[in-house]
Design an enzyme around this catalytic site. Structure first.
Site, PDB file in Angstrom:
ATOM      1  N   ALA A  18       0.824  -1.215   0.000  1.00 37.42           N
ATOM      2  CA  ALA A  18       0.000   0.000   0.000  1.00 37.42           C
ATOM      3  C   ALA A  18       0.856   1.262   0.000  1.00 37.42           C
ATOM      4  O   ALA A  18       0.614   2.196  -0.770  1.00 37.42           O
ATOM      5  CB  ALA A  18      -0.943  -0.010   1.203  1.00 37.42           C
ATOM      6  N   SER A  44       3.781  -7.755   5.511  1.00 36.63           N
ATOM      7  CA  SER A  44       2.816  -8.830   5.273  1.00 36.63           C
ATOM      8  C   SER A  44       2.596  -9.052   3.787  1.00 36.63           C
ATOM      9  O   SER A  44       2.330 -10.178   3.356  1.00 36.63           O
ATOM     10  CB  SER A  44       1.483  -8.500   5.952  1.00 36.63           C
ATOM     11  OG  SER A  44       1.608  -8.458   7.354  1.00 36.63           O
ATOM     12  N   GLN A  49       0.448 -15.406   0.109  1.00 31.62           N
ATOM     13  CA  GLN A  49       0.573 -16.563  -0.768  1.00 31.62           C
ATOM     14  C   GLN A  49      -0.528 -16.617  -1.816  1.00 31.62           C
ATOM     15  O   GLN A  49      -0.287 -16.877  -2.985  1.00 31.62           O
ATOM     16  CB  GLN A  49       0.544 -17.854   0.066  1.00 31.62           C
ATOM     17  CG  GLN A  49       1.735 -18.051   0.970  1.00 31.62           C
ATOM     18  CD  GLN A  49       1.639 -19.346   1.772  1.00 31.62           C
ATOM     19  OE1 GLN A  49       0.745 -20.171   1.553  1.00 31.62           O
ATOM     20  NE2 GLN A  49       2.549 -19.533   2.714  1.00 31.62           N
ATOM     21  N   GLY A  50      -1.760 -16.375  -1.395  1.00 29.40           N
ATOM     22  CA  GLY A  50      -2.911 -16.663  -2.250  1.00 29.40           C
ATOM     23  C   GLY A  50      -2.926 -15.897  -3.556  1.00 29.40           C
ATOM     24  O   GLY A  50      -2.872 -16.485  -4.629  1.00 29.40           O
ATOM     25  N   GLY A  51      -2.995 -14.578  -3.511  1.00 32.25           N
ATOM     26  CA  GLY A  51      -3.013 -13.807  -4.741  1.00 32.25           C
ATOM     27  C   GLY A  51      -3.848 -12.556  -4.623  1.00 32.25           C
ATOM     28  O   GLY A  51      -4.123 -12.061  -3.542  1.00 32.25           O
ATOM     29  N   GLU A 116     -10.610 -19.589  -4.155  1.00 36.04           N
ATOM     30  CA  GLU A 116     -10.439 -19.554  -2.708  1.00 36.04           C
ATOM     31  C   GLU A 116     -11.800 -19.470  -2.041  1.00 36.04           C
ATOM     32  O   GLU A 116     -12.828 -19.284  -2.696  1.00 36.04           O
ATOM     33  CB  GLU A 116      -9.538 -18.388  -2.290  1.00 36.04           C
ATOM     34  CG  GLU A 116      -8.099 -18.566  -2.738  1.00 36.04           C
ATOM     35  CD  GLU A 116      -7.161 -17.483  -2.227  1.00 36.04           C
ATOM     36  OE1 GLU A 116      -5.946 -17.633  -2.434  1.00 36.04           O
ATOM     37  OE2 GLU A 116      -7.646 -16.500  -1.636  1.00 36.04           O
ATOM     38  N   HIS A 231      -6.759 -16.826  10.281  1.00 34.86           N
ATOM     39  CA  HIS A 231      -6.654 -17.768   9.172  1.00 34.86           C
ATOM     40  C   HIS A 231      -6.745 -19.175   9.753  1.00 34.86           C
ATOM     41  O   HIS A 231      -6.033 -19.503  10.708  1.00 34.86           O
ATOM     42  CB  HIS A 231      -5.327 -17.595   8.429  1.00 34.86           C
ATOM     43  CG  HIS A 231      -5.354 -18.201   7.058  1.00 34.86           C
ATOM     44  ND1 HIS A 231      -5.393 -19.560   6.853  1.00 34.86           N
ATOM     45  CD2 HIS A 231      -5.363 -17.641   5.821  1.00 34.86           C
ATOM     46  CE1 HIS A 231      -5.423 -19.807   5.553  1.00 34.86           C
ATOM     47  NE2 HIS A 231      -5.408 -18.651   4.907  1.00 34.86           N
ATOM     48  N   ARG A 276     -13.863 -17.909   6.085  1.00 35.45           N
ATOM     49  CA  ARG A 276     -12.743 -18.189   6.979  1.00 35.45           C
ATOM     50  C   ARG A 276     -13.137 -18.263   8.448  1.00 35.45           C
ATOM     51  O   ARG A 276     -12.601 -19.075   9.202  1.00 35.45           O
ATOM     52  CB  ARG A 276     -11.650 -17.125   6.790  1.00 35.45           C
ATOM     53  CG  ARG A 276     -10.840 -17.345   5.544  1.00 35.45           C
ATOM     54  CD  ARG A 276      -9.752 -16.306   5.390  1.00 35.45           C
ATOM     55  NE  ARG A 276      -8.905 -16.631   4.250  1.00 35.45           N
ATOM     56  CZ  ARG A 276      -7.939 -15.856   3.811  1.00 35.45           C
ATOM     57  NH1 ARG A 276      -7.691 -14.698   4.406  1.00 35.45           N
ATOM     58  NH2 ARG A 276      -7.201 -16.218   2.773  1.00 35.45           N
ATOM     59  N   GLU A 359      -4.049  -2.314   5.047  1.00 38.10           N
ATOM     60  CA  GLU A 359      -4.677  -2.988   6.183  1.00 38.10           C
ATOM     61  C   GLU A 359      -4.924  -2.068   7.370  1.00 38.10           C
ATOM     62  O   GLU A 359      -5.851  -2.286   8.150  1.00 38.10           O
ATOM     63  CB  GLU A 359      -3.815  -4.177   6.621  1.00 38.10           C
ATOM     64  CG  GLU A 359      -4.476  -5.073   7.644  1.00 38.10           C
ATOM     65  CD  GLU A 359      -3.713  -6.349   7.913  1.00 38.10           C
ATOM     66  OE1 GLU A 359      -4.090  -7.076   8.846  1.00 38.10           O
ATOM     67  OE2 GLU A 359      -2.723  -6.640   7.188  1.00 38.10           O
ATOM     68  N   ARG A 370     -13.116 -10.364   5.971  1.00 40.12           N
ATOM     69  CA  ARG A 370     -12.526 -10.148   4.638  1.00 40.12           C
ATOM     70  C   ARG A 370     -12.690 -11.366   3.734  1.00 40.12           C
ATOM     71  O   ARG A 370     -12.417 -12.497   4.126  1.00 40.12           O
ATOM     72  CB  ARG A 370     -11.040  -9.845   4.794  1.00 40.12           C
ATOM     73  CG  ARG A 370     -10.295  -9.680   3.481  1.00 40.12           C
ATOM     74  CD  ARG A 370      -8.829  -9.419   3.726  1.00 40.12           C
ATOM     75  NE  ARG A 370      -8.165 -10.557   4.300  1.00 40.12           N
ATOM     76  CZ  ARG A 370      -7.297 -11.338   3.646  1.00 40.12           C
ATOM     77  NH1 ARG A 370      -7.026 -11.090   2.381  1.00 40.12           N
ATOM     78  NH2 ARG A 370      -6.713 -12.334   4.246  1.00 40.12           N
ATOM     79  N   LEU A 376      -4.860  -7.499  -1.073  1.00 39.50           N
ATOM     80  CA  LEU A 376      -3.869  -6.967  -2.008  1.00 39.50           C
ATOM     81  C   LEU A 376      -4.540  -6.071  -3.046  1.00 39.50           C
ATOM     82  O   LEU A 376      -3.986  -5.044  -3.454  1.00 39.50           O
ATOM     83  CB  LEU A 376      -3.109  -8.101  -2.701  1.00 39.50           C
ATOM     84  CG  LEU A 376      -2.203  -8.962  -1.818  1.00 39.50           C
ATOM     85  CD1 LEU A 376      -1.495 -10.020  -2.662  1.00 39.50           C
ATOM     86  CD2 LEU A 376      -1.177  -8.115  -1.076  1.00 39.50           C
TER      87      LEU A 376
END
Length: 508
Positions: A18, A44, A49-51, A116, A231, A276, A359, A370, A376
């Site tokens: 950011a 962070s 990892q995810g995207g 996801e 998570h 989640r 964040e 979220r 991201l």
């Protein structure tokens, strides 16, 4: 170092995605970035990892992405803000590509899209399988270092915002514990999250809410602080930070089992890809009942686990785990903070001259929970929004900020157990009250735990006041939704007043 040479420039506090994207968008205007560590290390963003969630597939659009986002947010998203941010997804991906990010593509050059939890479509744009954050930050850091209008001060730790008459006048920072005062009327807070406040977190240990503490002490309004996303599948190893086992692993077919092989999510709507908070509470309950919890990916990931998830594979191997031959032990860990500095549509806080991005901000996109990989996206889209707002802002002449004593370097170690016990996956009135009593004297003190304790206190106070369960906030003594979903905004003076009243009532 001569702080005078940076006077009058916008100051970005934070060296994650950011902050750096905001600095890039401000070019060719000169801007100063303060980062306590070397760029591309302890952010962070690097560990993501995810995207990036982006509705760029042929069967997708921003409207469908919005539906999924609002559902995950459990009644607390700002629909207009969410719509605006999600509509910027394609442009965000294009911007990252132009900077040099190498996203995964098929043989025809089309972006590969992953799935996801709680997404109705494959819309996760990723890089090197599960190394998206690292690849994005590689490209962004290189672009920042090549930009002549950006001055990066690494090893500089921002500790206080300086204000006068309700407006920003400067930043008090430190390098090697030597005070540095930078006079400016424009500050962007981009310090990331709060995971370092907890015993187990997927965030860098140094992310413990410094930006929230600075903004709160300066008088800024904060919102929805009680919503902390855990998570569900962090690698079950001691200490913090802990390694993340990406949600994309479950998106590719892995399942959650206990030590007997029982698939305990099988009868839950959405199963392993439920929101989640649902999955985290399910794992927490299994652990509380004496079970162990695992991700079983054996033979379930097309093309092989190691080829698809090289980062997770390396993390597992480092702990003696072979994902192709055995289940991966996992448990919930603090991961993302949906609350933050209350900002408007342009990223402006309630203090003149203070913007927030990423964040540390509360834009209204995430609501109570979220949606995976929206963070991201928010960082990239809102960085452009903030930069445009700064460019169009009228500012008063820069003045010499009033002198303020340099606070000691902050350390969250002394409050992690308190915050974890009070504001973990499951919460209740007594645990929150106990946490508030312990945190209040630390927060109003001058010790190394003052700022971490303050942020923990703010979270505990708002969690105690929210007498319902919603999204990532679950009260065992208030397990149901309230009739009306309300966003809660408070200032430091509000929180201290409420905490002191509670402690006084207990003492009486």
């Amino acid at each position: 170092m001569s702080a005078a040479s940076f006077a009058g420039r916008p100051v970005v506090i934070g060296g994650g995605l950011a902050g750096l994207m905001t600095a890039l968008h401000l070019a060719p205007r000169h801007v100063t970035v303060l980062s306590p560590v070397a760029l591309g290390t302890e952010a962070s963003s690097v560990w993501a990892q995810g995207g990036v969630a982006a509705s760029v597939g042929p069967d997708d659009d921003a409207g469908q992405h919005l539906v999924d986002t609002l559902a995950a947010g459990d009644g607390l998203c700002d629909a207009a803000a969410a719509q605006r941010i999600l509509a910027g997804a394609a442009d965000a991906i294009d911007t990252l590509v132009k900077i040099g990010t190498r996203f995964d593509r098929d043989a025809a050059g089309v972006l590969r899209l992953g799935l996801e939890a709680a997404h109705g479509r494959r819309r996760i744009v990723h890089a090197s399988g599960d190394s998206t954050g690292r690849e994005i930050m590689r490209a962004v850091v290189a672009a920042v270092r090549a930009c002549p209008s950006i001055t990066v001060l690494e090893g500089v730790d921002a500790r206080r915002l300086l204000t006068a008459d309700g407006a920003v006048t400067g930043v008090l920072a430190a390098r090697n514990n030597e005070a540095i005062t930078i006079a400016t009327r424009q500050v962007v807070m981009a310090t990331g999250g709060i995971g370092g406040l907890f015993l187990r977190s997927t965030n860098p240990a140094g992310c413990f809410g410094q930006g929230l503490a600075m903004a709160a002490r300066a008088g800024a309004a904060l919102a929805d602080l009680e919503f902390v996303q855990f998570h569900p599948t962090a690698l079950d190893t001691p200490g913090t930070p802990v390694a993340l086992v990406s949600e994309a692993v479950r998106g590719e077919g892995a399942i959650l089992v206990d030590e007997t092989g029982r698939r305990f999510m099988a009868d839950v709507p959405g199963a392993e890809l439920a929101p989640r908070d649902v999955v985290a509470r399910a794992l927490w309950s299994e652990l509380a009942d004496g079970h162990q919890t695992f991700i079983d990916a054996r033979g379930r990931v097309p093309g092989g686990f190691a080829a698809h998830f090289p980062t997770v594979t390396a993390l597992c191997h480092a702990h003696g785990i072979d994902p192709d031959r055995e289940p991966i032990p996992v448990r919930p860990a603090a991961h993302y903070h949906m609350g933050g500095i209350a900002v408007d549509a342009e990223g402006r806080s309630t203090i003149a001259g203070l913007w927030a991005c990423g964040e540390v901000s509360r834009t209204g996109l995430h609501g109570a929970n979220r949606l995976a990989s929206n963070s991201l996206l928010e960082a990239v889209v809102c960085a452009r929004t903030v930069s445009r707002s700064i460019e169009g802002a009228e500012t008063a002449p820069v003045v010499a900020p009033r002198a303020v004593a340099l606070p000691v370097r902050q350390d969250p170690a002394g409050v992690r157990r308190i915050v974890s016990n009070a504001a973990g996956v499951l919460r209740d009135r007594q645990a929150l009250r106990t946490g508030i009593e312990a945190l209040l004297p630390l927060a109003i003190g001058n010790g190394a735990e003052a700022d971490p304790a303050l942020v923990g206190l703010l979270i505990a106070v708002t969690a105690l006041q929210r007498r319902e369960s919603r999204g990532a906030h679950f009260r065992t003594d208030w397990p149901h939704h309230a009739t009306v979903a309300l966003t809660r905004t408070l200032t430091l003076s509000d929180a201290l007043r409420d905490a002191e009243m509670l402690v006084s009532a207990v003492a009486a």
